[in-house]
Design a protein around this motif. Structure first.
Motif, PDB file in Angstrom:
ATOM      1  N   VAL A  30       0.839  -1.204   0.000  1.00 38.59           N
ATOM      2  CA  VAL A  30       0.000   0.000   0.000  1.00 38.59           C
ATOM      3  C   VAL A  30       0.869   1.247   0.000  1.00 38.59           C
ATOM      4  O   VAL A  30       0.575   2.237  -0.690  1.00 38.59           O
ATOM      5  N   PHE A  31       1.964   1.227   0.758  1.00 38.23           N
ATOM      6  CA  PHE A  31       2.873   2.378   0.759  1.00 38.23           C
ATOM      7  C   PHE A  31       3.485   2.589  -0.623  1.00 38.23           C
ATOM      8  O   PHE A  31       3.610   3.725  -1.096  1.00 38.23           O
ATOM      9  N   ILE A  32       3.857   1.496  -1.291  1.00 35.22           N
ATOM     10  CA  ILE A  32       4.484   1.605  -2.608  1.00 35.22           C
ATOM     11  C   ILE A  32       3.528   2.234  -3.615  1.00 35.22           C
ATOM     12  O   ILE A  32       3.959   2.901  -4.562  1.00 35.22           O
ATOM     13  N   THR A  33       2.218   2.057  -3.436  1.00 30.74           N
ATOM     14  CA  THR A  33       1.261   2.640  -4.387  1.00 30.74           C
ATOM     15  C   THR A  33       1.324   4.168  -4.396  1.00 30.74           C
ATOM     16  O   THR A  33       0.819   4.795  -5.341  1.00 30.74           O
ATOM     17  N   PHE A  34       1.910   4.746  -3.396  1.00 31.91           N
ATOM     18  CA  PHE A  34       2.037   6.209  -3.351  1.00 31.91           C
ATOM     19  C   PHE A  34       3.417   6.671  -3.838  1.00 31.91           C
ATOM     20  O   PHE A  34       3.794   7.819  -3.616  1.00 31.91           O
ATOM     21  N   THR A  35       4.146   5.771  -4.474  1.00 35.77           N
ATOM     22  CA  THR A  35       5.465   6.098  -5.004  1.00 35.77           C
ATOM     23  C   THR A  35       5.513   5.765  -6.498  1.00 35.77           C
ATOM     24  O   THR A  35       4.524   5.312  -7.070  1.00 35.77           O
ATOM     25  N   ASN A  36       6.671   5.959  -7.102  1.00 35.09           N
ATOM     26  CA  ASN A  36       6.870   5.599  -8.512  1.00 35.09           C
ATOM     27  C   ASN A  36       7.848   4.427  -8.639  1.00 35.09           C
ATOM     28  O   ASN A  36       8.656   4.373  -9.564  1.00 35.09           O
ATOM     29  N   ALA A  37       7.772   3.480  -7.695  1.00 37.67           N
ATOM     30  CA  ALA A  37       8.697   2.350  -7.661  1.00 37.67           C
ATOM     31  C   ALA A  37       8.565   1.509  -8.924  1.00 37.67           C
ATOM     32  O   ALA A  37       7.463   1.268  -9.434  1.00 37.67           O
ATOM     33  N   THR A  38       9.697   1.039  -9.438  1.00 36.65           N
ATOM     34  CA  THR A  38       9.734   0.196 -10.636  1.00 36.65           C
ATOM     35  C   THR A  38      10.474  -1.091 -10.324  1.00 36.65           C
ATOM     36  O   THR A  38      11.232  -1.165  -9.351  1.00 36.65           O
ATOM     37  N   SER A  43      15.705   3.253  -6.218  1.00 37.92           N
ATOM     38  CA  SER A  43      15.132   4.365  -5.454  1.00 37.92           C
ATOM     39  C   SER A  43      13.791   4.746  -6.066  1.00 37.92           C
ATOM     40  O   SER A  43      13.495   4.415  -7.211  1.00 37.92           O
ATOM     41  N   TYR A  44      12.981   5.418  -5.274  1.00 43.90           N
ATOM     42  CA  TYR A  44      11.671   5.856  -5.760  1.00 43.90           C
ATOM     43  C   TYR A  44      11.280   7.127  -5.020  1.00 43.90           C
ATOM     44  O   TYR A  44      11.807   7.441  -3.947  1.00 43.90           O
ATOM     45  N   GLU A  45      10.327   7.832  -5.611  1.00 51.88           N
ATOM     46  CA  GLU A  45       9.876   9.095  -5.055  1.00 51.88           C
ATOM     47  C   GLU A  45       8.395   9.008  -4.699  1.00 51.88           C
ATOM     48  O   GLU A  45       7.638   8.239  -5.294  1.00 51.88           O
ATOM     49  N   PHE A  46       7.994   9.814  -3.744  1.00 50.34           N
ATOM     50  CA  PHE A  46       6.591   9.885  -3.341  1.00 50.34           C
ATOM     51  C   PHE A  46       5.818  10.688  -4.390  1.00 50.34           C
ATOM     52  O   PHE A  46       6.183  11.807  -4.717  1.00 50.34           O
ATOM     53  N   LEU A  49      -1.298  10.425  -5.015  1.00 55.95           N
ATOM     54  CA  LEU A  49      -2.367   9.610  -5.585  1.00 55.95           C
ATOM     55  C   LEU A  49      -2.244   9.431  -7.098  1.00 55.95           C
ATOM     56  O   LEU A  49      -3.204   8.996  -7.747  1.00 55.95           O
ATOM     57  N   ASP A  50      -1.077   9.733  -7.652  1.00 59.98           N
ATOM     58  CA  ASP A  50      -0.907   9.669  -9.115  1.00 59.98           C
ATOM     59  C   ASP A  50      -1.231   8.287  -9.676  1.00 59.98           C
ATOM     60  O   ASP A  50      -1.846   8.162 -10.746  1.00 59.98           O
ATOM     61  N   LEU A 255       7.017  -2.952 -15.986  1.00 61.17           N
ATOM     62  CA  LEU A 255       7.991  -2.756 -14.899  1.00 61.17           C
ATOM     63  C   LEU A 255       7.562  -1.707 -13.891  1.00 61.17           C
ATOM     64  O   LEU A 255       8.391  -1.169 -13.152  1.00 61.17           O
ATOM     65  N   SER A 256       6.274  -1.413 -13.794  1.00 65.25           N
ATOM     66  CA  SER A 256       5.775  -0.430 -12.840  1.00 65.25           C
ATOM     67  C   SER A 256       5.175  -1.150 -11.642  1.00 65.25           C
ATOM     68  O   SER A 256       3.993  -1.518 -11.650  1.00 65.25           O
ATOM     69  N   PHE A 257       5.986  -1.370 -10.608  1.00 68.81           N
ATOM     70  CA  PHE A 257       5.501  -2.075  -9.423  1.00 68.81           C
ATOM     71  C   PHE A 257       4.477  -1.235  -8.666  1.00 68.81           C
ATOM     72  O   PHE A 257       3.547  -1.781  -8.076  1.00 68.81           O
ATOM     73  N   SER A 258       4.638   0.062  -8.646  1.00 63.15           N
ATOM     74  CA  SER A 258       3.714   0.904  -7.881  1.00 63.15           C
ATOM     75  C   SER A 258       2.304   0.840  -8.468  1.00 63.15           C
ATOM     76  O   SER A 258       1.311   0.704  -7.733  1.00 63.15           O
ATOM     77  N   ARG A 259       2.185   0.895  -9.791  1.00 61.12           N
ATOM     78  CA  ARG A 259       0.864   0.799 -10.424  1.00 61.12           C
ATOM     79  C   ARG A 259       0.297  -0.613 -10.277  1.00 61.12           C
ATOM     80  O   ARG A 259      -0.910  -0.784 -10.095  1.00 61.12           O
TER      81      ARG A 259
END
Length: 290
Positions: A30-38, A43-46, A49-50, A255-259
């Motif tokens: 759930v935390f990762i959904t608020f980032t752009n993790a791949t 590294s990833y950024e906050f 709700l994107d 490769l978009s883990f956050s989405r």
């Protein structure tokens, strides 16, 4: 706590494993959904709700959500119906062949979903499948079960029903075995026929098992992946895209883990909502007998 400490000690190992392997990963997801993790990113950024904005504005996600709801409703209902029919038939067998017939009817459930997908793909493929060869022998042409019209939808529903109906049959068969025989005898003495005995004696004993099956099968059908992926992989094109397959493609193709986690959150909410509805139904049913 003092009176039931032994029970809590027994469930403590299971609770700890659930926390480590289930609840903590969910919170992290759930935390990762608020980032752009791949996938593979260091590294990833906050991003707020994107990912959720992308998800609900994406036509493919909206379609996959609708088709998943249809798939889950249809498969769950058919699994209940076919499982009940199988249990009723097996319950009527009084000979030594009951175990043999039970093993045959339950065998699809104990096969690997991927193996079931391979079997159905071999059967339904329009080029070299068994259905195509049988149709050719009869002088006709089989429809494209995995590629044309509404047939891919029907094929996925039928194949998934075939694989998992035995789960409902096992629970129904256990419930039928617990129905007291004297209730059937009393109903027969009152002149009740087969249909009336089924309605007045059998069905009341199947209500709570039905709710349990609905809760579990709904949650599992939301997450079904292996067999649908083997049959159509969401195709042709994206016409049979389920949320589970879309999650896989988003995570391991795009490769978009956050989405992908955002889509997974929706799947979890669907399963939780169904579970809450069914649990409330069980409580209401139990209150009728208080």
């Amino acid at each position: 706590m003092r009176e039931n400490y032994a029970g809590y000690l027994f469930i403590l190992p299971t609770f700890v494993m659930f926390v480590l392997l289930f609840y903590i990963p969910i919170v992290q997801g759930v935390f990762i959904t608020f980032t752009n993790a791949t996938l593979g990113g260091t590294s990833y950024e906050f991003v707020g709700l994107d990912n959720y904005v992308w998800m609900f504005s994406n036509d493919l996600f909206v379609f996959a959500l609708g088709w998943t709801l249809v798939f889950v409703f249809s498969v769950t209902a058919l699994q209940l119906l076919v499982g009940l029919m199988a249990a009723l038939l097996l319950n009527e067998i009084r000979t030594g062949l009951k175990e043999t017939f039970s093993a045959i009817m339950m065998s699809p459930y104990f096969s690997a979903p991927l193996a079931g997908g391979v079997i159905w793909f071999w059967f339904l493929d329009s080029n070299y499948g068994l259905a195509a060869m049988l149709a050719a022998d009869l002088g006709t042409t089989a429809p494209g079960f995995l590629a044309e019209g509404f047939w891919p939808y029907v094929s996925l529903i039928v194949a998934q029903t075939w694989h998992d109906y035995a789960y409902a049959a096992i629970i129904y068969l256990a419930a039928l075995a617990s129905v007291p025989r004297d209730q059937y005898e009393a109903a027969a003495l009152d002149g009740a026929g087969r249909l009336r005995r089924f309605r007045d004696v059998t069905l009341p004993h199947l209500l709570i098992p039905t709710v349990i099956i609905l809760a579990l099968r709904t949650a599992w059908n939301v997450a079904e992946f292996a067999q649908p992926f083997e049959l159509t992989a969401g195709g042709p094109g994206t016409r049979t895209m389920l949320l589970s397959i879309l999650t896989y493609r988003t995570a391991f193709v795009n490769l978009s883990f956050s989405r992908a986690f955002a889509i997974g959150v929706v799947m979890i909410l669907l399963a939780m909502f169904a579970g809450i509805v069914y649990i409330n139904a069980i409580r209401q049913e139990e209150e009728l007998y208080v």
